[in-house]
Scaffold this motif. Structure first.
Motif, PDB file in Angstrom:
ATOM      1  N   VAL A 145      -0.874  -2.440  -5.346  1.00 31.29           N
ATOM      2  CA  VAL A 145      -1.439  -3.623  -4.388  1.00 31.29           C
ATOM      3  C   VAL A 145      -1.290  -4.761  -5.472  1.00 31.29           C
ATOM      4  O   VAL A 145      -0.573  -5.838  -5.355  1.00 31.29           O
ATOM      5  CB  VAL A 145      -2.077  -3.493  -3.644  1.00 31.29           C
ATOM      6  CG1 VAL A 145      -2.588  -4.855  -2.806  1.00 31.29           C
ATOM      7  CG2 VAL A 145      -1.995  -2.347  -2.515  1.00 31.29           C
ATOM      8  N   ALA A 164      -8.255   6.733  -1.623  1.00 31.30           N
ATOM      9  CA  ALA A 164      -6.854   5.889  -0.958  1.00 31.30           C
ATOM     10  C   ALA A 164      -7.134   4.406  -1.819  1.00 31.30           C
ATOM     11  O   ALA A 164      -6.158   4.009  -1.795  1.00 31.30           O
ATOM     12  CB  ALA A 164      -6.690   5.838   0.435  1.00 31.30           C
ATOM     13  N   LEU A 199       0.643  -1.212   0.110  1.00 27.68           N
ATOM     14  CA  LEU A 199       0.005   0.176  -0.046  1.00 27.68           C
ATOM     15  C   LEU A 199       0.938   1.224   0.116  1.00 27.68           C
ATOM     16  O   LEU A 199       1.776   1.158   0.480  1.00 27.68           O
ATOM     17  CB  LEU A 199      -0.728  -0.012   1.203  1.00 27.68           C
ATOM     18  CG  LEU A 199      -2.232   0.573   1.408  1.00 27.68           C
ATOM     19  CD1 LEU A 199      -3.093  -0.301   0.363  1.00 27.68           C
ATOM     20  CD2 LEU A 199      -2.833   0.438   2.684  1.00 27.68           C
ATOM     21  N   PRO A 200       0.807   2.331  -1.006  1.00 33.99           N
ATOM     22  CA  PRO A 200       1.293   3.530  -0.723  1.00 33.99           C
ATOM     23  C   PRO A 200       1.208   4.088   0.760  1.00 33.99           C
ATOM     24  O   PRO A 200       0.135   4.047   1.073  1.00 33.99           O
ATOM     25  CB  PRO A 200       0.635   4.330  -1.725  1.00 33.99           C
ATOM     26  CG  PRO A 200      -0.280   3.681  -2.617  1.00 33.99           C
ATOM     27  CD  PRO A 200      -0.571   2.288  -1.892  1.00 33.99           C
ATOM     28  N   ALA A 201       2.053   4.534   0.942  1.00 38.65           N
ATOM     29  CA  ALA A 201       2.504   4.914   2.539  1.00 38.65           C
ATOM     30  C   ALA A 201       1.279   5.932   2.940  1.00 38.65           C
ATOM     31  O   ALA A 201       0.620   5.775   3.962  1.00 38.65           O
ATOM     32  CB  ALA A 201       3.712   5.603   2.955  1.00 38.65           C
ATOM     33  N   TYR A 202       0.971   6.700   1.978  1.00 41.64           N
ATOM     34  CA  TYR A 202       0.168   7.813   2.639  1.00 41.64           C
ATOM     35  C   TYR A 202      -1.252   7.175   2.400  1.00 41.64           C
ATOM     36  O   TYR A 202      -2.127   7.814   3.461  1.00 41.64           O
ATOM     37  CB  TYR A 202      -0.046   9.170   1.839  1.00 41.64           C
ATOM     38  CG  TYR A 202      -0.206   8.727   0.252  1.00 41.64           C
ATOM     39  CD1 TYR A 202       1.102   8.530  -0.462  1.00 41.64           C
ATOM     40  CD2 TYR A 202      -1.282   8.623  -0.493  1.00 41.64           C
ATOM     41  CE1 TYR A 202       1.315   8.385  -2.065  1.00 41.64           C
ATOM     42  CE2 TYR A 202      -1.186   8.185  -1.767  1.00 41.64           C
ATOM     43  CZ  TYR A 202      -0.038   8.271  -2.680  1.00 41.64           C
ATOM     44  OH  TYR A 202      -0.122   7.731  -3.755  1.00 41.64           O
ATOM     45  N   ALA A 203      -1.589   6.470   1.871  1.00 45.83           N
ATOM     46  CA  ALA A 203      -3.069   5.739   1.846  1.00 45.83           C
ATOM     47  C   ALA A 203      -3.179   5.061   3.157  1.00 45.83           C
ATOM     48  O   ALA A 203      -4.219   5.330   4.028  1.00 45.83           O
ATOM     49  CB  ALA A 203      -3.118   4.873   0.796  1.00 45.83           C
ATOM     50  N   GLY A 204      -2.261   4.191   3.679  1.00 52.40           N
ATOM     51  CA  GLY A 204      -2.353   3.899   5.049  1.00 52.40           C
ATOM     52  C   GLY A 204      -2.403   4.586   6.036  1.00 52.40           C
ATOM     53  O   GLY A 204      -3.128   4.350   7.167  1.00 52.40           O
ATOM     54  N   MET A 243     -11.039   1.020   5.548  1.00 55.64           N
ATOM     55  CA  MET A 243     -10.903   1.776   4.322  1.00 55.64           C
ATOM     56  C   MET A 243     -11.836   1.530   3.364  1.00 55.64           C
ATOM     57  O   MET A 243     -12.505   2.403   2.966  1.00 55.64           O
ATOM     58  CB  MET A 243      -9.360   1.511   3.899  1.00 55.64           C
ATOM     59  CG  MET A 243      -9.142   2.502   2.719  1.00 55.64           C
ATOM     60  SD  MET A 243      -7.914   1.957   1.559  1.00 55.64           S
ATOM     61  CE  MET A 243      -6.540   1.820   2.784  1.00 55.64           C
ATOM     62  N   TRP A 271       6.108   5.943  -6.332  1.00 50.00           N
ATOM     63  CA  TRP A 271       4.507   6.265  -6.175  1.00 50.00           C
ATOM     64  C   TRP A 271       4.029   6.813  -5.010  1.00 50.00           C
ATOM     65  O   TRP A 271       3.392   7.563  -4.568  1.00 50.00           O
ATOM     66  CB  TRP A 271       3.744   4.864  -6.419  1.00 50.00           C
ATOM     67  CG  TRP A 271       2.321   4.817  -6.586  1.00 50.00           C
ATOM     68  CD1 TRP A 271       1.591   4.707  -5.488  1.00 50.00           C
ATOM     69  CD2 TRP A 271       1.642   5.122  -7.443  1.00 50.00           C
ATOM     70  NE1 TRP A 271       0.110   4.780  -5.796  1.00 50.00           N
ATOM     71  CE2 TRP A 271       0.339   4.986  -7.378  1.00 50.00           C
ATOM     72  CE3 TRP A 271       2.006   5.350  -9.003  1.00 50.00           C
ATOM     73  CZ2 TRP A 271      -0.854   5.180  -8.176  1.00 50.00           C
ATOM     74  CZ3 TRP A 271       0.851   5.343 -10.027  1.00 50.00           C
ATOM     75  CH2 TRP A 271      -0.663   5.259  -9.670  1.00 50.00           C
ATOM     76  N   GLY A 272       5.097   6.587  -3.703  1.00 50.23           N
ATOM     77  CA  GLY A 272       4.508   6.914  -2.419  1.00 50.23           C
ATOM     78  C   GLY A 272       5.359   8.163  -2.088  1.00 50.23           C
ATOM     79  O   GLY A 272       5.075   8.458  -0.926  1.00 50.23           O
ATOM     80  N   MET A 311     -11.190   7.991   1.665  1.00 48.42           N
ATOM     81  CA  MET A 311     -10.883   6.631   1.835  1.00 48.42           C
ATOM     82  C   MET A 311     -10.950   5.915   0.596  1.00 48.42           C
ATOM     83  O   MET A 311     -10.433   4.996  -0.111  1.00 48.42           O
ATOM     84  CB  MET A 311     -12.055   6.062   2.954  1.00 48.42           C
ATOM     85  CG  MET A 311     -11.581   6.384   4.250  1.00 48.42           C
ATOM     86  SD  MET A 311      -9.939   5.651   4.729  1.00 48.42           S
ATOM     87  CE  MET A 311      -8.931   7.017   5.088  1.00 48.42           C
ATOM     88  N   SER A 351      -4.586   2.683  -4.469  1.00 49.51           N
ATOM     89  CA  SER A 351      -3.615   1.712  -3.867  1.00 49.51           C
ATOM     90  C   SER A 351      -4.013   0.417  -4.553  1.00 49.51           C
ATOM     91  O   SER A 351      -3.010  -0.222  -4.793  1.00 49.51           O
ATOM     92  CB  SER A 351      -3.950   1.310  -2.351  1.00 49.51           C
ATOM     93  OG  SER A 351      -3.992   2.651  -1.574  1.00 49.51           O
ATOM     94  N   LEU A 398      -3.526   7.721   6.070  1.00 48.75           N
ATOM     95  CA  LEU A 398      -4.662   8.350   6.076  1.00 48.75           C
ATOM     96  C   LEU A 398      -5.612   7.615   6.783  1.00 48.75           C
ATOM     97  O   LEU A 398      -6.374   8.234   7.584  1.00 48.75           O
ATOM     98  CB  LEU A 398      -5.055   8.655   4.638  1.00 48.75           C
ATOM     99  CG  LEU A 398      -4.443  10.219   4.142  1.00 48.75           C
ATOM    100  CD1 LEU A 398      -4.957  10.189   2.788  1.00 48.75           C
ATOM    101  CD2 LEU A 398      -4.778  11.301   5.068  1.00 48.75           C
ATOM    102  N   THR A 399      -5.476   6.309   6.507  1.00 47.52           N
ATOM    103  CA  THR A 399      -6.708   5.641   7.349  1.00 47.52           C
ATOM    104  C   THR A 399      -6.461   5.240   8.752  1.00 47.52           C
ATOM    105  O   THR A 399      -7.418   5.397   9.543  1.00 47.52           O
ATOM    106  CB  THR A 399      -6.616   4.122   6.504  1.00 47.52           C
ATOM    107  OG1 THR A 399      -6.555   3.921   5.257  1.00 47.52           O
ATOM    108  CG2 THR A 399      -7.698   3.253   6.996  1.00 47.52           C
ATOM    109  N   TRP A 400      -5.239   5.281   8.994  1.00 42.39           N
ATOM    110  CA  TRP A 400      -4.943   5.312  10.574  1.00 42.39           C
ATOM    111  C   TRP A 400      -5.333   6.525  11.233  1.00 42.39           C
ATOM    112  O   TRP A 400      -5.849   6.494  12.162  1.00 42.39           O
ATOM    113  CB  TRP A 400      -3.480   5.126  10.898  1.00 42.39           C
ATOM    114  CG  TRP A 400      -3.195   3.556  11.034  1.00 42.39           C
ATOM    115  CD1 TRP A 400      -2.674   2.794   9.668  1.00 42.39           C
ATOM    116  CD2 TRP A 400      -3.374   2.574  11.982  1.00 42.39           C
ATOM    117  NE1 TRP A 400      -2.634   1.558  10.330  1.00 42.39           N
ATOM    118  CE2 TRP A 400      -3.042   1.294  11.804  1.00 42.39           C
ATOM    119  CE3 TRP A 400      -3.948   3.297  13.430  1.00 42.39           C
ATOM    120  CZ2 TRP A 400      -2.972   0.167  12.282  1.00 42.39           C
ATOM    121  CZ3 TRP A 400      -4.137   1.780  14.093  1.00 42.39           C
ATOM    122  CH2 TRP A 400      -3.782   0.426  13.489  1.00 42.39           C
TER     123      TRP A 400
END
Lengths: 327, 279, 441
Positions: free
Chosen positions: B259, B251, A147-152, B29, B212-213, B248, B255, A154-156
């Protein structure tokens, strides 16, 4: 990292004798320059993107580069060690802030790396023997890494909200552990939140690496030990750990360096409202340079950070190299 | 390890604890992206009160998500391809040739891995600006600048991993190709690279994920026209509302390709890491 | 062999993509444009004043098109969100590559002036844009350090007001408050944590909001944050008491939900007000569009000036908030830029933009158009013109904001998590902030 290169040396030395038996197409002139040509693009890029900017950054740390001079930075006055003195003067506000941030980052890094390694090892060992559904579990465990770091993160952030987040929902509403809804993103719990979020992603990398390492240990050693009557725990301690030593050495160092320099986690998790309990050093320095236009002091702090990381790496390699057979 | 009852218990505990740890955020999410806005602004519910696909539709309009997506894709793919190519060449040189300066090269390249980004962010920016002023090549506020930066970021790890991988490929293969009449480059192309496929894939995946990140440099080096997803996702907290359900959803959408790609190639990634890190 | 064709294909794709990358880059970084008057193009960076970046663009485009029709000068518009605007201005200042004209938060004016990257509005420039007398004096005062030529002119005015829920007040038999003490008692009567209603919502995790209130409260006590020589004087009694008074809303008076300590921008506290969970919120006048968008109807709320304590030294109700317009010194189109500034600060343009951007007029004798509620318009106009004070006009102003604001964030966090903050604690925190500012200048 040094493991790879030092291993290649004896192998190469043994093969050196064979080199003279090259075919007739061998062109001495070209192949003398060939390795330099091959590494040239990498060297140029490293110079351009890493080395030269870093040298400029070091220069900036010796200069009083504030908002007054940023538009005309060649005119900025020389400050000598002035910026360093400010950063290291633990009696005044700036130095104290840096020291506190350093302490927070050390605690954060040590705990996160420890937890990540333990989880990674636990999972790698648990998934070593095949069982039904193992590949699904392994795939699931790799998702946080993919998972791209920011997606995870943001969810947290969403999960850690005091009133609307799932963490408090579970603790207070579902499990009734306490009736006082704790804050996770401000106050002293902020460090716990940082560690949790960073570990969530990092442990999967440890898992990946250790799993790969475990695969290279031959089965028969374990079988021989079982025949001798050694239990699982003893096998782990006497076979697995020593065999994984080279992997672990590199893994722990890499994990520590990555975690110590982590910028994404505090930046995306806390945004502009950085709590003091979670003030990691890379964000602290970013704050000191970009958000206050104080590029001279910020650069001095970055250089100090770099020196610290170099010392840690050097010491680590020295201590582990001495014990290793391949010193 | 023998599968005793104790081991099975241990495995069960590990699977449940770590499984929940990994799954719960993913679950949050996914379900939050299907909730109406009122749900995500109020107390948390395990299941949405109404299932709505609206966030997945609205998120493209609140923020120019499609443009960010395209920018991220272009930057990451280009950075990956060039990074892998350059790393292959350099790793081949390090692995197969004993040239003067080899140790200096490897040590320096590896040590750049530990540079804190904040140290060279502003100088890099200033250098880009100077290049623009002197040569007219615009690097700040363009995708090219980001591509060059990102491909350099993934070089150290890639070179290290590939060099290790190449080392594990026996020289006899090279020799055979040379005897057949190829030069060293031909040996690389025909023989070494195909044998090193897992390592190459591992490095490609790593480079792509790094690009990407990345957040810090993207936030300084891009303008609205070429902003990437990592910075663009922050735009969802606009003046009038915080659209958590759209955040969400975005995101999730952002992802999924990464993934899926990673999971498809993970076998090669693991094999690459194995050979690179372990002997 | 398969690998070889794969790599060849990848190389081709990469080449194609990098060509796209070179070609498709945004060109907003350059002050582009040709030579003679008719052919010029100005680059303008606007801030986010409306509901979204796209909305701002839609509002501004016809206004800019009219400018082009009148003068022949084209305008290349980019709307930048508040997350990024300060960084973008910073990088533009550092690199010398930026727009011709830019919106700035007016509290940044003195700090930006110190960088020397912006055009001072001296006598000639001022005349070119219509003369300084057309502006409201307090608004114009924000343009730069006192006694110097300003490097920015006011564009949109904003001021704080105390929004209150008419129905909740009527039900409790209360009148809108005229003093701080009345505000607290009113809020306490309307606070019922069991029913999840609170008297007030505070953006207690937003350092910019916090520092604004520190400033206003201290101003009500007659205290200043910098002395005549620009040295910080944060630990004065008036400042300490002012900050403590604001913190006590959550700590002693308990009229704000401790969760407010997480609110890192004003949007969240306004949301609470609009969804009728709180009875009052202090916000700038551009809250109207958010309030209505979130469910409250226009007649359901009223506005009074942010009250001062009984017998306060000065009836300050707001700082002079708003947006100013600056011209970069290195612009290649100085005359065109001045024409643009004149146009944007003209009465017609101001009236056109006043409603969508919820702004107060910066021109003397102009009528506020951001709301149809005459009482609300009159209240805000009164606050902006007579009861507002500019934030410190010193180069270290931005550091004042971040250090004091973040100190208040921490103190609110401490209160929210069950700790307590005394006057001595406030003084110590302000001393640290003062040291940080002194060290950085």
């Amino acid at each position: 990292m040094s493991v790879a290169t030092t291993e290649a040396a004896p192998a190469a030395a043994a093969k050196a004798a064979k080199k003279t038996k090259r075919g007739p197409e061998h062109r001495p002139g070209l192949s003398r320059w060939l390795p330099y040509l091959l590494v040239a693009p990498a060297v140029l890029l490293e110079l351009f993107i890493h080395i030269i900017p870093m040298v400029v950054g070091i220069w900036m740390s010796f200069v009083k580069l504030t908002k007054f001079f940023i538009a005309n930075w060649s005119a900025a006055p020389w400050a000598g060690l002035g910026n360093y003195k400010v950063a290291l003067d633990f009696n005044n506000a700036v130095g104290q802030g840096l020291l506190k941030s350093f302490g927070v980052t050390v605690a954060f890094s040590l705990i996160t790396v420890a937890l990540s390694w333990v989880f990674g090892m636990a999972a790698a060992v648990a998934l070593q023997p095949a069982f039904r559904g193992r590949s699904i579990v392994r795939t699931l465990f790799l998702v946080p890494y993919a998972l791209p770091a920011y997606a995870g993160i943001l969810t947290w952030n969403f999960m850690l909200q005091r009133d609307t987040g799932v963490v408090n929902h579970v603790i207070v509403d579902n499990l009734h552990l306490t009736s006082d809804r704790p804050f996770w993103l401000i106050g002293s719990n902020a460090l716990v939140s940082l560690i949790t979020v960073a570990t969530w992603k990092l442990w999967t990398f440890a898992f990946l690496t250790l799993m790969a390492g475990l695969q290279s240990i031959p089965r028969d050693i374990y079988e021989a030990a079982s025949v001798d009557g050694a239990g699982n725990l003893r096998q782990w301690r006497n076979i697995t750990l020593p065999s994984l030593r080279p992997v672990n050495l590199v893994l722990v160092l890499v994990l520590f360096l990555w975690t110590f320099s982590d910028f994404n986690t505090p930046y995306v998790l806390f945004g502009t409202a950085q709590p003091p309990a979670g003030d990691l050093i890379t964000f602290h320095i970013y704050n000191a340079s970009f958000l206050t236009w104080n590029f001279g002091t910020g650069s001095a702090m970055s250089v100090l950070l770099l020196i610290f990381l170099m010392i840690v790496t050097g010491a680590y390699l020295l201590v582990t190299g001495r014990k290793s057979r391949r010193a | 390890m023998r599968e005793t009852r104790g081991f099975k218990l241990y495995r069960g505990v590990v699977l449940v604890v770590l499984g929940l740890f990994v799954l719960i955020p993913l679950y949050v999410m996914a379900t939050s992206s299907l909730k109406p806005l009122k749900d995500v602004q109020g107390a948390f519910t395990w299941w949405p009160s109404n299932l709505r696909l609206a966030p997945f539709v609205d998120m493209w309009k609140t923020v120019p998500l499609a443009r960010y997506f395209v920018n991220s894709t272009i930057v990451s793919v280009a950075a990956t391809v060039f990074s892998v190519a350059i790393a292959i060449l350099a790793a081949f040189a390090v692995s197969r040739f004993r040239f003067r300066g080899r140790t200096v090269f490897t040590t320096t390249v590896l040590s750049t891995q530990m540079f804190p980004g904040v140290l060279f962010l502003l100088p890099l920016f200033l250098i880009f600006v100077n290049i623009n002023n002197s040569f007219g090549v615009q690097l700040v506020g363009t995708r090219l600048g980001l591509i060059i930066t990102y491909l350099t970021f993934s070089l150290p790890f890639s070179i290290w991993m590939l060099a290790g991988y190449f080392d594990s490929i026996p020289r006899e293969l090279d020799e055979a190709a040379l005897v057949d009449g190829c030069g060293p480059m031909g040996a690389l192309w025909r023989v070494v690279l195909p044998a090193a496929r897992p390592g190459v894939i591992a490095v490609a995946i790593y480079s792509f994920m790094t690009a990407w990140g990345e957040v810090l440099f993207a936030s300084v080096m891009t303008t609205e026209a070429n902003r990437t997803l990592s910075v663009g996702l922050r735009q969802y907290s606009t003046q009038t509302n915080i659209y958590w359900n759209q955040i969400m959803a975005a995101a999730l959408v952002v992802s999924v390709p990464v993934v899926i790609g990673f999971l498809l190639a993970q076998r090669h990634f693991v094999a690459g890491v194995t050979a690179g890190a372990v002997k | 062999m398969r690998l070889r064709s794969l790599v060849a294909a990848a190389a081709a794709i990469a080449l194609g993509i990098s060509l796209a990358a070179c070609g498709g880059s945004g060109d907003s970084g350059d002050s582009s444009g040709g030579g003679s008057g008719g052919d010029q193009t100005l680059t303008y960076w606007a801030s986010n004043q409306g509901t979204s970046l796209d909305n701002d663009k839609a509002v501004l485009t016809p206004v800019l098109q009219k400018f082009t029709a009148d003068t022949g000068i084209k305008v290349n518009l980019e709307v930048i969100g508040w997350n990024d605007l300060q960084t973008r201005i910073q990088t533009a200042t550092t690199s010398g590559q930026g727009p011709d004209v830019v919106n700035i938060g007016n509290t940044w004016a003195a700090s930006l002036q110190a960088t020397n990257a912006f055009l001072p509005f001296d006598g000639d420039a001022m005349t070119a844009i219509g003369g300084k007398d057309k502006f409201v004096p307090t608004a114009l005062a924000t343009g730069g350090k006192e006694g110097t030529d300003p490097t920015s002119v006011p564009l949109y005015g904003l001021a704080y007001g105390l929004y209150y829920n008419k129905a909740m007040f009527a039900a409790a038999g209360l009148q809108p408050p005229k003093t701080w003490e009345e505000m607290v008692t009113d809020a306490q009567k309307l606070t019922d944590p069991a029913k999840k209603t609170w008297g007030m919502a505070l953006a207690a995790g937003s350092y910019t909001e916090n520092v604004h209130f520190a400033f206003i409260n201290a101003a009500q006590n007659g205290a200043d944050w910098f002395d005549k020589d620009g040295k910080p004087t944060f630990t004065g009694d008036g400042n300490v008491q002012g900050v403590l008074r604001y913190l006590d809303l959550m700590q002693k008076d308990k009229v704000a939900n401790p969760s407010n300590a997480q609110y890192d921008n004003g949007t969240k506290s306004v949301n609470d007000f609009a969804t009728k969970e709180v009875a009052m919120v202090i916000n700038q006048n551009n809250a109207d569009s958010s309030i209505v968008a979130n469910g409250m109807k226009a007649g359901e709320y009223g506005v009074v000036p942010f009250p001062a304590p009984q017998g306060a030294a000065a009836p300050v109700a707001s700082h002079v908030a708003g947006i100013n317009l600056s011209i970069f010194k290195n612009t290649k189109h100085k005359d065109a830029a001045l024409k643009f500034v004149k146009y944007m600060t003209d009465a017609t343009t101001q009236t056109t933009l006043g409603k969508p951007f919820s702004s107060l007029p910066v021109l003397k004798d102009a009528k506020p158009v951001f709301t149809t509620d005459a009482a609300e318009a009159a209240t805000f106009a009164d606050v902006y013109n007579t009861k507002s004070k500019p934030l410190p006009l010193v180069p270290a102003e931005d550091q004042f904001e971040s250090t004091v604001g973040k100190a208040m964030n921490s103190m609110f966090a401490k209160i929210a998590t069950g700790g307590s903050v005394s006057a001595d604690d406030v003084k110590a925190a302000l001393k640290t902030a003062q040291d940080q500012v002194a060290a950085g200048s």
